[in-house]
Design an enzyme around this catalytic site. Structure first.
Site, PDB file in Angstrom:
ATOM      1  N   PHE A 151       3.223 -10.734  -1.921  1.00  0.00           N
ATOM      2  CA  PHE A 151       4.572 -10.951  -2.451  1.00  0.00           C
ATOM      3  C   PHE A 151       4.764 -12.351  -3.017  1.00  0.00           C
ATOM      4  O   PHE A 151       5.651 -12.591  -3.827  1.00  0.00           O
ATOM      5  CB  PHE A 151       5.616 -10.709  -1.330  1.00  0.00           C
ATOM      6  CG  PHE A 151       5.796 -11.887  -0.409  1.00  0.00           C
ATOM      7  CD1 PHE A 151       6.650 -12.927  -0.750  1.00  0.00           C
ATOM      8  CD2 PHE A 151       5.094 -11.989   0.786  1.00  0.00           C
ATOM      9  CE1 PHE A 151       6.811 -14.030   0.083  1.00  0.00           C
ATOM     10  CE2 PHE A 151       5.246 -13.078   1.622  1.00  0.00           C
ATOM     11  CZ  PHE A 151       6.105 -14.108   1.263  1.00  0.00           C
ATOM     12  N   LYS A 175      -1.912  -2.504  -7.466  1.00  0.00           N
ATOM     13  CA  LYS A 175      -0.906  -2.135  -6.457  1.00  0.00           C
ATOM     14  C   LYS A 175      -0.209  -3.428  -6.067  1.00  0.00           C
ATOM     15  O   LYS A 175      -0.665  -4.169  -5.210  1.00  0.00           O
ATOM     16  CB  LYS A 175      -1.610  -1.493  -5.247  1.00  0.00           C
ATOM     17  CG  LYS A 175      -0.777  -0.523  -4.430  1.00  0.00           C
ATOM     18  CD  LYS A 175       0.422  -1.111  -3.739  1.00  0.00           C
ATOM     19  CE  LYS A 175       0.165  -2.027  -2.583  1.00  0.00           C
ATOM     20  NZ  LYS A 175       1.377  -2.793  -2.197  1.00  0.00           N
ATOM     21  N   GLU A 178       5.124  -4.472  -2.465  1.00  0.00           N
ATOM     22  CA  GLU A 178       6.295  -3.590  -2.498  1.00  0.00           C
ATOM     23  C   GLU A 178       7.596  -4.370  -2.359  1.00  0.00           C
ATOM     24  O   GLU A 178       8.675  -3.836  -2.550  1.00  0.00           O
ATOM     25  CB  GLU A 178       6.179  -2.511  -1.412  1.00  0.00           C
ATOM     26  CG  GLU A 178       6.109  -3.003   0.023  1.00  0.00           C
ATOM     27  CD  GLU A 178       4.685  -3.377   0.465  1.00  0.00           C
ATOM     28  OE1 GLU A 178       3.949  -4.013  -0.319  1.00  0.00           O
ATOM     29  OE2 GLU A 178       4.329  -3.049   1.619  1.00  0.00           O
ATOM     30  N   ARG A 179       7.482  -5.681  -2.029  1.00  0.00           N
ATOM     31  CA  ARG A 179       8.715  -6.443  -1.838  1.00  0.00           C
ATOM     32  C   ARG A 179       9.289  -6.962  -3.159  1.00  0.00           C
ATOM     33  O   ARG A 179      10.483  -7.129  -3.294  1.00  0.00           O
ATOM     34  CB  ARG A 179       8.451  -7.626  -0.905  1.00  0.00           C
ATOM     35  CG  ARG A 179       8.040  -7.137   0.478  1.00  0.00           C
ATOM     36  CD  ARG A 179       7.847  -8.287   1.421  1.00  0.00           C
ATOM     37  NE  ARG A 179       6.695  -8.063   2.262  1.00  0.00           N
ATOM     38  CZ  ARG A 179       6.166  -8.973   3.055  1.00  0.00           C
ATOM     39  NH1 ARG A 179       6.670 -10.176   3.104  1.00  0.00           N
ATOM     40  NH2 ARG A 179       5.118  -8.687   3.800  1.00  0.00           N
ATOM     41  N   SER A 228      -2.546 -11.348   3.603  1.00  0.00           N
ATOM     42  CA  SER A 228      -2.733 -11.987   4.909  1.00  0.00           C
ATOM     43  C   SER A 228      -4.132 -11.671   5.469  1.00  0.00           C
ATOM     44  O   SER A 228      -4.741 -10.661   5.106  1.00  0.00           O
ATOM     45  CB  SER A 228      -1.658 -11.511   5.878  1.00  0.00           C
ATOM     46  OG  SER A 228      -1.724 -10.105   5.981  1.00  0.00           O
ATOM     47  N   CYS A 283      -0.066 -19.878  -0.266  1.00  0.00           N
ATOM     48  CA  CYS A 283      -1.286 -19.972   0.536  1.00  0.00           C
ATOM     49  C   CYS A 283      -1.921 -21.354   0.417  1.00  0.00           C
ATOM     50  O   CYS A 283      -2.795 -21.700   1.187  1.00  0.00           O
ATOM     51  CB  CYS A 283      -2.284 -18.905   0.136  1.00  0.00           C
ATOM     52  SG  CYS A 283      -2.935 -19.200  -1.491  1.00  0.00           S
ATOM     53  N   GLU A 385      -0.441 -19.240  10.834  1.00  0.00           N
ATOM     54  CA  GLU A 385       0.191 -19.409   9.518  1.00  0.00           C
ATOM     55  C   GLU A 385       1.662 -19.013   9.660  1.00  0.00           C
ATOM     56  O   GLU A 385       1.975 -17.884  10.014  1.00  0.00           O
ATOM     57  CB  GLU A 385      -0.495 -18.497   8.495  1.00  0.00           C
ATOM     58  CG  GLU A 385       0.085 -18.645   7.104  1.00  0.00           C
ATOM     59  CD  GLU A 385      -0.581 -17.727   6.078  1.00  0.00           C
ATOM     60  OE1 GLU A 385      -0.834 -16.557   6.379  1.00  0.00           O
ATOM     61  OE2 GLU A 385      -0.833 -18.216   4.963  1.00  0.00           O
TER      62      GLU A 385
HETATM   63  P1  NAD Z   1       0.302  -8.803   3.227  1.00  0.00           P
HETATM   64  O1  NAD Z   1      -1.077  -8.863   3.772  1.00  0.00           O
HETATM   65  O2  NAD Z   1       1.394  -8.329   4.096  1.00  0.00           O
HETATM   66  O3  NAD Z   1       0.326  -7.822   1.949  1.00  0.00           O
HETATM   67  C1  NAD Z   1      -0.555  -7.979   0.869  1.00  0.00           C
HETATM   68  C2  NAD Z   1      -0.758  -6.620   0.212  1.00  0.00           C
HETATM   69  O4  NAD Z   1      -1.371  -5.737   1.164  1.00  0.00           O
HETATM   70  C3  NAD Z   1       0.524  -5.953  -0.251  1.00  0.00           C
HETATM   71  O5  NAD Z   1       0.305  -5.339  -1.503  1.00  0.00           O
HETATM   72  C4  NAD Z   1       0.783  -4.913   0.824  1.00  0.00           C
HETATM   73  O6  NAD Z   1       1.430  -3.759   0.328  1.00  0.00           O
HETATM   74  C5  NAD Z   1      -0.609  -4.557   1.299  1.00  0.00           C
HETATM   75  N1  NAD Z   1      -0.626  -4.173   2.712  1.00  0.00           N
HETATM   76  C6  NAD Z   1       0.164  -4.642   3.702  1.00  0.00           C
HETATM   77  N2  NAD Z   1      -0.147  -4.067   4.877  1.00  0.00           N
HETATM   78  C7  NAD Z   1      -1.175  -3.221   4.622  1.00  0.00           C
HETATM   79  C8  NAD Z   1      -1.949  -2.341   5.447  1.00  0.00           C
HETATM   80  N3  NAD Z   1      -1.726  -2.235   6.747  1.00  0.00           N
HETATM   81  N4  NAD Z   1      -2.930  -1.635   4.864  1.00  0.00           N
HETATM   82  C9  NAD Z   1      -3.158  -1.742   3.545  1.00  0.00           C
HETATM   83  N5  NAD Z   1      -2.460  -2.559   2.715  1.00  0.00           N
HETATM   84  C10 NAD Z   1      -1.484  -3.290   3.253  1.00  0.00           C
HETATM   85  O7  NAD Z   1       0.616 -10.237   2.619  1.00  0.00           O
HETATM   86  P2  NAD Z   1       1.982 -10.770   2.040  1.00  0.00           P
HETATM   87  O8  NAD Z   1       2.932 -10.987   3.149  1.00  0.00           O
HETATM   88  O9  NAD Z   1       2.417  -9.949   0.881  1.00  0.00           O
HETATM   89  O10 NAD Z   1       1.511 -12.173   1.438  1.00  0.00           O
HETATM   90  C11 NAD Z   1       1.428 -13.355   2.195  1.00  0.00           C
HETATM   91  C12 NAD Z   1       0.036 -13.609   2.684  1.00  0.00           C
HETATM   92  O11 NAD Z   1      -0.859 -13.657   1.593  1.00  0.00           O
HETATM   93  C13 NAD Z   1      -0.106 -14.937   3.395  1.00  0.00           C
HETATM   94  O12 NAD Z   1      -0.937 -14.764   4.502  1.00  0.00           O
HETATM   95  C14 NAD Z   1      -0.779 -15.818   2.353  1.00  0.00           C
HETATM   96  O13 NAD Z   1      -1.520 -16.896   2.872  1.00  0.00           O
HETATM   97  C15 NAD Z   1      -1.660 -14.837   1.681  1.00  0.00           C
HETATM   98  N6  NAD Z   1      -2.045 -15.286   0.355  1.00  0.00           N
HETATM   99  C16 NAD Z   1      -3.321 -15.721   0.183  1.00  0.00           C
HETATM  100  C17 NAD Z   1      -3.725 -16.190  -1.046  1.00  0.00           C
HETATM  101  C18 NAD Z   1      -5.127 -16.670  -1.260  1.00  0.00           C
HETATM  102  O14 NAD Z   1      -5.499 -16.832  -2.397  1.00  0.00           O
HETATM  103  N7  NAD Z   1      -5.924 -16.883  -0.236  1.00  0.00           N
HETATM  104  C19 NAD Z   1      -2.821 -16.208  -2.118  1.00  0.00           C
HETATM  105  C20 NAD Z   1      -1.540 -15.744  -1.902  1.00  0.00           C
HETATM  106  C21 NAD Z   1      -1.155 -15.284  -0.654  1.00  0.00           C
END
Ligand code: NAD
Length: 501
Positions: A151, A175, A178-179, A228, A283, A385
């Site tokens: 998101f 994909k 969704e937020r 994450s 991140c 985090e």
């Molecule tokens: P998230 O892991 O909740 O979601 C990321 C994606 O995964 C979304 O599209 C979501 O729909 C999907 N998802 C969520 N739960 C899932 C599941 N159980 N099974 C399959 N898919 C699932 O992350 P977020 O809250 O959207 O984003 C924040 C996180 O992303 C933070 O931890 C941040 O550090 C990380 N991030 C990392 C980078 C990097 O380059 N390392 C860059 C941006 C964000």
């Protein structure tokens, strides 16, 4: 009956329905539901995969220069539509408009880099690799590829992925989170307008069900994930087990070291943006300062306190706002609970933003900036985090002590050192176990023609996002050795391994 706009999937060039489940999309500044998002079921994802597969043969055969021209046109369209795209980012994510503009610009730079594809895909050639044998390596596309994005950079992170994937000759299924899915969808529509054929880029909205369908389907050859760490790790394991190439970028806890010789005023200014920009939902944000020496720590804390008092928290649409709301109520409450925990763990809460109220936006998911002093390794607020506007100061005695802390942490995304001492900076950059390092640069996010990637549990896989790594990730190398023996020349049978001995 609800009259809210419905966000549809983009499959084979058309906006379509798919899946019976829906989810509300909120405006984090007001707390109001503004749209309804369709959540794809497995059948919808399979429809998108079939579209991508049908588009693949013709797209693979399209000369790279023609593929690249679509990216050049898209760059122009993104610039022309910047205000509309950023308005969507702010309305769904909450970040201030100037920050959304910065994010979009970084995304545009990835599109610009993708437009160099013909140069990037030229391959390698060796004449006379053996007697009369010429050998070359070329980089062939993989087929249908997919990306799952977080998101916090709703427009930039998708642009880290699919432009490079498609210029390399692949087709792609995105994909988005969704937020806040609307800006990525608008960008995909602009890509069609720029000339991307239907099916080369499809967008399916959804949650775990959609992701699981992408991971299970044998027609998908590679998956890029950003999100994450627990989800990244699981997607990496499942995708690899299913025979796919996977890169999964995860979470972070970035430390900034402030040395006693640093220009403290400049360091404090830099830390403000790195800690509280985008509400700390980056991140590459800096949630931890490691101050070397008590005098340094005292000066940093005092400087931060002064700067924080000047910060304006408010809706991202207001030009006066420095920091908008957090993305959801649940996330705001989680971050607040971390602040409570920090107090219970015995830190010093120097600035408490927990009671921030923004007039006229009382239902928004706001949290004021928080500052902790005397944070110690082992505390939950040190280890985990938080992903919010919470900055902690850790006090150490030496640079080596600071580096040992950073190296021991499970994440290794970004770090930086503030110093005027070249020798200390060189020692730090040479030895620290982190993937992206800044020297007096608080957010060392690589530009589009380098690649982005953390170490340790911040990245699962061998290749980072965008830049040269993306060319390698979205292609497979094929090496061809060729010779054309002169007609009539006969050679004896050779049982020894061919070499230039
Ligand atoms: P998230 O892991 O909740 O979601 C990321 C994606 O995964 C979304 O599209 C979501 O729909 C999907 N998802 C969520 N739960 C899932 C599941 N159980 N099974 C399959 N898919 C699932 O992350 P977020 O809250 O959207 O984003 C924040 C996180 O992303 C933070 O931890 C941040 O550090 C990380 N991030 C990392 C980078 C990097 O380059 N390392 C860059 C941006 C964000």
């Amino acid at each position: 009956m609800s009259t809210l706009p419905v966000i549809q999937h983009l499959i084979h060039g058309d906006l379509v329905d798919g899946g019976s489940r829906t989810q509300p999309v909120y405006n984090p500044a007001t707390g109001q539901v503004q749209k309804t998002l369709l959540l794809a079921d497995t059948a919808t994802v399979e429809q998108a995969i079939a579209s991508a597969q049908s588009a693949y043969p013709a797209w693979r055969a399209t000369p790279p220069l023609k593929r690249a021209r679509v990216m050049s046109k898209l760059k122009n369209l993104l610039e022309e539509n910047a205000a509309g795209i950023c308005a969507l980012v702010t309305a769904e994510h909450g970040k201030v408009l100037a920050d959304a503009m910065g994010e979009l610009q970084r995304g545009i730079e990835n599109v610009e880099y993708a437009s160099y594809a013909p140069e990037l895909l030229k391959g390698e050639h060796s004449k006379n690799a053996g007697p009369g044998i010429d050998s070359w390596s070329e980089f062939q596309p993989l087929g249908v590829t997919a990306g799952i994005t977080p998101f916090n950079f709703p427009v930039m992170v998708p642009l880290w992925m699919w432009p490079m994937a498609v210029v390399c000759g692949n087709t792609f299924i995105l994909k988005p989170s969704e937020r806040d899915p609307s800006s990525a969808l608008l960008v995909a529509q602009l890509a069609l307008q720029a000339g991307l054929p239907p099916g080369v880029l499809n967008v399916v909205h959804g949650d775990k069900e959609a992701v699981d369908a992408l991971l299970a389907d044998k027609r998908v050859h590679a998956v890029s994930f950003v999100g994450s760490t627990p989800i990244a790790e699981s997607i990496y394991a499942t995708g690899c087990a299913n025979g796919k190439r996977v890169q999964a970028l995860g979470g972070a806890k970035n430390h900034a070291v402030v040395m006693p010789d640093a220009d403290i005023t400049n360091a404090v200014t830099a830390l403000m943006g790195a800690a509280y920009g985008s509400c700390g939902e980056r991140c590459m944000a800096i949630p931890l300062v490691v101050a070397v020496g008590d005098a340094t720590a005292d000066a940093v804390v005092a400087g931060l306190k002064v700067e924080i008092a000047k910060m304006r928290v408010g809706p991202g649409t207001h030009a006066r706002s420095d920091m908008g709301p957090l993305v959801t109520k649940a996330h705001r409450d989680k971050v607040k609970a971390y602040v409570d925990q920090g107090v219970q763990e015995g830190t010093t809460l120097v600035v408490d933003g927990r009671n921030a109220v923004v007039q006229g936006y009382e239902e928004g998911y706001f949290l004021g900036p928080c500052l902790f002093d005397n944070v110690k390794p082992g505390m939950v607020i040190y280890q985990e985090e938080i992903f919010g506007p919470v900055l902690g100061v850790v006090r150490v005695k030496t640079l080596q002590e600071a580096m040992d802390l950073i190296d021991a942490h499970e994440y290794g995304n970004g770090t930086c050192i503030f110093t005027r001492d070249g020798e200390a900076a060189r020692y730090f950059t040479d030895n620290i176990l982190v993937g992206m390092v800044g020297v007096n640069v608080p957010l060392p996010v690589p530009v589009a023609y380098h690649s982005f990637g953390g170490w340790k549990r911040s990245l699962f896989g061998d290749l980072g996002a965008y830049g040269p790594d993306a060319v390698r990730f979205y292609t497979k190398r094929k090496t061809i050795s060729q010779r054309w023996p002169s007609a009539g020349v006969r050679e004896g049978v050779a049982f020894s391994f061919p070499s230039n001995r």
